[in-house]
Design a protein around this motif. Sequence first.
Motif, PDB file in Angstrom:
ATOM      1  N   PRO A 107     -15.056   4.456  -9.242  1.00 32.30           N
ATOM      2  CA  PRO A 107     -14.680   5.344  -8.140  1.00 32.30           C
ATOM      3  C   PRO A 107     -13.170   5.322  -7.894  1.00 32.30           C
ATOM      4  CG  PRO A 107     -16.466   3.869  -7.509  1.00 32.30           C
ATOM      5  CD  PRO A 107     -15.895   3.346  -8.786  1.00 32.30           C
ATOM      6  N   GLU A 108     -12.753   6.163  -6.958  1.00 30.92           N
ATOM      7  CA  GLU A 108     -11.323   6.244  -6.685  1.00 30.92           C
ATOM      8  C   GLU A 108     -10.800   4.906  -6.176  1.00 30.92           C
ATOM      9  OE1 GLU A 108      -9.499   9.740  -4.967  1.00 30.92           O
ATOM     10  OE2 GLU A 108     -11.492  10.653  -4.779  1.00 30.92           O
ATOM     11  N   PHE A 109      -9.568   4.625  -6.554  1.00 26.99           N
ATOM     12  CA  PHE A 109      -8.847   3.399  -6.184  1.00 26.99           C
ATOM     13  C   PHE A 109      -9.480   2.145  -6.782  1.00 26.99           C
ATOM     14  CE2 PHE A 109      -8.301   6.447  -2.715  1.00 26.99           C
ATOM     15  CZ  PHE A 109      -6.932   6.624  -2.769  1.00 26.99           C
ATOM     16  N   THR A 110     -10.311   2.319  -7.800  1.00 31.35           N
ATOM     17  CA  THR A 110     -10.851   1.180  -8.541  1.00 31.35           C
ATOM     18  C   THR A 110     -10.802   1.513 -10.034  1.00 31.35           C
ATOM     19  OG1 THR A 110     -13.149   1.951  -8.581  1.00 31.35           O
ATOM     20  CG2 THR A 110     -12.452   0.701  -6.645  1.00 31.35           C
TER      21      THR A 110
ATOM     22  N   VAL B 274       0.838  -1.207   0.000  1.00 35.28           N
ATOM     23  CA  VAL B 274       0.000   0.000   0.000  1.00 35.28           C
ATOM     24  C   VAL B 274       0.867   1.249   0.000  1.00 35.28           C
ATOM     25  CG1 VAL B 274      -1.670   1.302   1.364  1.00 35.28           C
ATOM     26  CG2 VAL B 274      -1.970  -1.153   1.056  1.00 35.28           C
ATOM     27  N   THR B 275       1.927   1.224   0.798  1.00 36.09           N
ATOM     28  CA  THR B 275       2.837   2.373   0.812  1.00 36.09           C
ATOM     29  C   THR B 275       3.452   2.597  -0.557  1.00 36.09           C
ATOM     30  OG1 THR B 275       3.332   1.939   3.135  1.00 36.09           O
ATOM     31  CG2 THR B 275       4.879   3.350   1.929  1.00 36.09           C
ATOM     32  N   TYR B 276       3.840   1.511  -1.211  1.00 30.80           N
ATOM     33  CA  TYR B 276       4.418   1.627  -2.556  1.00 30.80           C
ATOM     34  C   TYR B 276       3.405   2.202  -3.545  1.00 30.80           C
ATOM     35  CZ  TYR B 276       5.934   0.095  -7.189  1.00 30.80           C
ATOM     36  OH  TYR B 276       6.239   0.048  -8.515  1.00 30.80           O
ATOM     37  N   GLN B 277       2.180   1.672  -3.507  1.00 31.41           N
ATOM     38  CA  GLN B 277       1.173   2.103  -4.468  1.00 31.41           C
ATOM     39  C   GLN B 277       0.734   3.551  -4.266  1.00 31.41           C
ATOM     40  OE1 GLN B 277       1.279  -0.094  -7.151  1.00 31.41           O
ATOM     41  NE2 GLN B 277      -0.948   0.071  -7.186  1.00 31.41           N
ATOM     42  N   LEU B 278       0.476   3.916  -3.032  1.00 24.74           N
ATOM     43  CA  LEU B 278      -0.111   5.223  -2.771  1.00 24.74           C
ATOM     44  C   LEU B 278       0.914   6.341  -2.627  1.00 24.74           C
ATOM     45  CD1 LEU B 278      -2.933   4.266  -0.242  1.00 24.74           C
ATOM     46  CD2 LEU B 278      -3.042   4.439  -2.739  1.00 24.74           C
ATOM     47  N   TRP B 279       2.139   5.984  -2.356  1.00 33.30           N
ATOM     48  CA  TRP B 279       3.121   7.043  -2.111  1.00 33.30           C
ATOM     49  C   TRP B 279       4.299   6.977  -3.090  1.00 33.30           C
ATOM     50  CZ3 TRP B 279       8.206   6.679   0.078  1.00 33.30           C
ATOM     51  CH2 TRP B 279       8.785   7.922   0.334  1.00 33.30           C
TER      52      TRP B 279
ATOM     53  N   ASN C 169      -5.714   7.691  -9.591  1.00 32.10           N
ATOM     54  CA  ASN C 169      -5.010   7.388  -8.346  1.00 32.10           C
ATOM     55  C   ASN C 169      -3.707   6.669  -8.680  1.00 32.10           C
ATOM     56  OD1 ASN C 169      -8.228   6.715  -7.465  1.00 32.10           O
ATOM     57  ND2 ASN C 169      -7.122   8.169  -6.188  1.00 32.10           N
ATOM     58  N   THR C 170      -2.677   6.951  -7.868  1.00 32.92           N
ATOM     59  CA  THR C 170      -1.331   6.388  -8.004  1.00 32.92           C
ATOM     60  C   THR C 170      -0.691   6.835  -9.318  1.00 32.92           C
ATOM     61  OG1 THR C 170      -1.936   4.305  -9.090  1.00 32.92           O
ATOM     62  CG2 THR C 170      -2.095   4.375  -6.690  1.00 32.92           C
TER      63      THR C 170
ATOM     64  N   ASP D 228       1.836   4.985 -16.501  1.00 26.61           N
ATOM     65  CA  ASP D 228       2.530   4.739 -15.227  1.00 26.61           C
ATOM     66  C   ASP D 228       3.713   5.670 -15.012  1.00 26.61           C
ATOM     67  OD1 ASP D 228       0.705   2.806 -14.733  1.00 26.61           O
ATOM     68  OD2 ASP D 228       2.064   1.092 -15.056  1.00 26.61           O
ATOM     69  N   LYS D 229       4.102   6.416 -16.014  1.00 24.20           N
ATOM     70  CA  LYS D 229       5.175   7.403 -15.859  1.00 24.20           C
ATOM     71  C   LYS D 229       4.644   8.782 -15.492  1.00 24.20           C
ATOM     72  CE  LYS D 229       8.531   5.191 -18.909  1.00 24.20           C
ATOM     73  NZ  LYS D 229       9.380   5.353 -20.125  1.00 24.20           N
ATOM     74  N   GLY D 230       3.339   8.853 -15.167  1.00 27.05           N
ATOM     75  CA  GLY D 230       2.763  10.117 -14.736  1.00 27.05           C
ATOM     76  C   GLY D 230       2.321  11.013 -15.867  1.00 27.05           C
ATOM     77  N   MET D 231       2.356  10.551 -17.113  1.00 27.28           N
ATOM     78  CA  MET D 231       1.950  11.361 -18.250  1.00 27.28           C
ATOM     79  C   MET D 231       0.509  11.056 -18.651  1.00 27.28           C
ATOM     80  SD  MET D 231       5.388  11.448 -20.635  1.00 27.28           S
ATOM     81  CE  MET D 231       5.488   9.668 -20.853  1.00 27.28           C
TER      82      MET D 231
END
Length: 390
Positions: free
Chosen positions: A360-363, A193-198, A291-292, A260-263
């Motif tokens: 929804p968020e996180f899905t 979870v820490t890896y995914q969300l942060w 999300n993420t 996944d690179k934020g683009m």
Amino acid sequence: MTALRPERETDPSYGQQPYGEPGAFGEWYGAGPQGAPPQEPYATPYAAPQAGGPAGMPYEPAGDAATAYAPPVPHSVQSAVPSAAPPAVDEETMALRIPDPPPGASSATGATGPPTGGRAARRKAARRRNGRRGAAEGAAPEEDRPADRSPAPLSRVEARRQERARRASPGVIASRVIGEVFITTGVVMLLFVTYQLWWTNVRAHAQAGSEASQLQNDWASGKRNPGAFEPGQGFALLHIPKLDVVVPVAEGISKSRVLDKGMVGHYAEGALNTAMPEAKTGNFGLAGHRNTHGEPFRYINRLSPGDAIVVETQDTYFVYKMASILPVTPPSNTSVLDPVPKGSGFTKPGRYITLTTCTPEFTSKYRLIVWGKMVEERPRSKGKPDALVS
């Protein structure tokens, strides 16, 4: 009680003494010589003869009682002895009394010498010394023994019993294993979870920022020209001033190479091929994470009609105004990317933009759609549009 003893004929202090001279009885009894003041009579009457002894033999007690019952010395003998303090008289010879403590005894803490008294007293004294019944008298107390003395070795049966008691049962071992599995699973899930969300956001922001800087440098140096772009190649910057979003736009919607690179990815493949911003008519479709992985489209549901959406290319600023929103739709609803998107409220061809993301968020069960309509095309040579300045 002291036994009777025969009379000693050689000692004049024992037995009945004759009173041959006149007044001798009175002198003996305490009247003194004739003409002298009478003496104090003896405190305790002389004991009567005991049965079984010689006639006229007085009772002779032992110890201190013998001294108490001894007959007084005649006055004629006393006058020959130097005067001294009279001895203390024990007035309780016939009653019970507590014996005097033996020499070397302490009245506060008990006897310091050998224990006296009966068997019970000796046992109490032995227990006070941490001794045992039958142990040698005077053995050293437990606290006085050497501290490094090892305990007595255990028997084989006792050693086996203690070993079995220390050995964990199968139920205890199973509970420990299950507990360790749960703890390990919890730690792994927490790390995931820490890896995914942060951590994915940290890494995606870094990659997107690097791509945006490289893109602007290429524009300034003239290395990139308008035209077709390779999948994963950045070619524009998306600005959403209300959400404070500035993110690169790359060709394609590949997760590994773009999203996944934020683009933000441009729909440009197969049946989902959409128009470019400079096209005279068409729908410019974009996809991004909510999300993420940088989550550039997380808050696009907060946009209101009239909010600005700006696409910056190498030569031009394309300004759109948010027109409508579709909160929930299935992922299979590709009609939202049509040249005249269904459900958007547009009725004729035009220059449109479509933003798609998960909800929804996180899905990723459904899709959230936001549409906009182009209102301004401004060359970069004329500076930034008002939507980016204000």
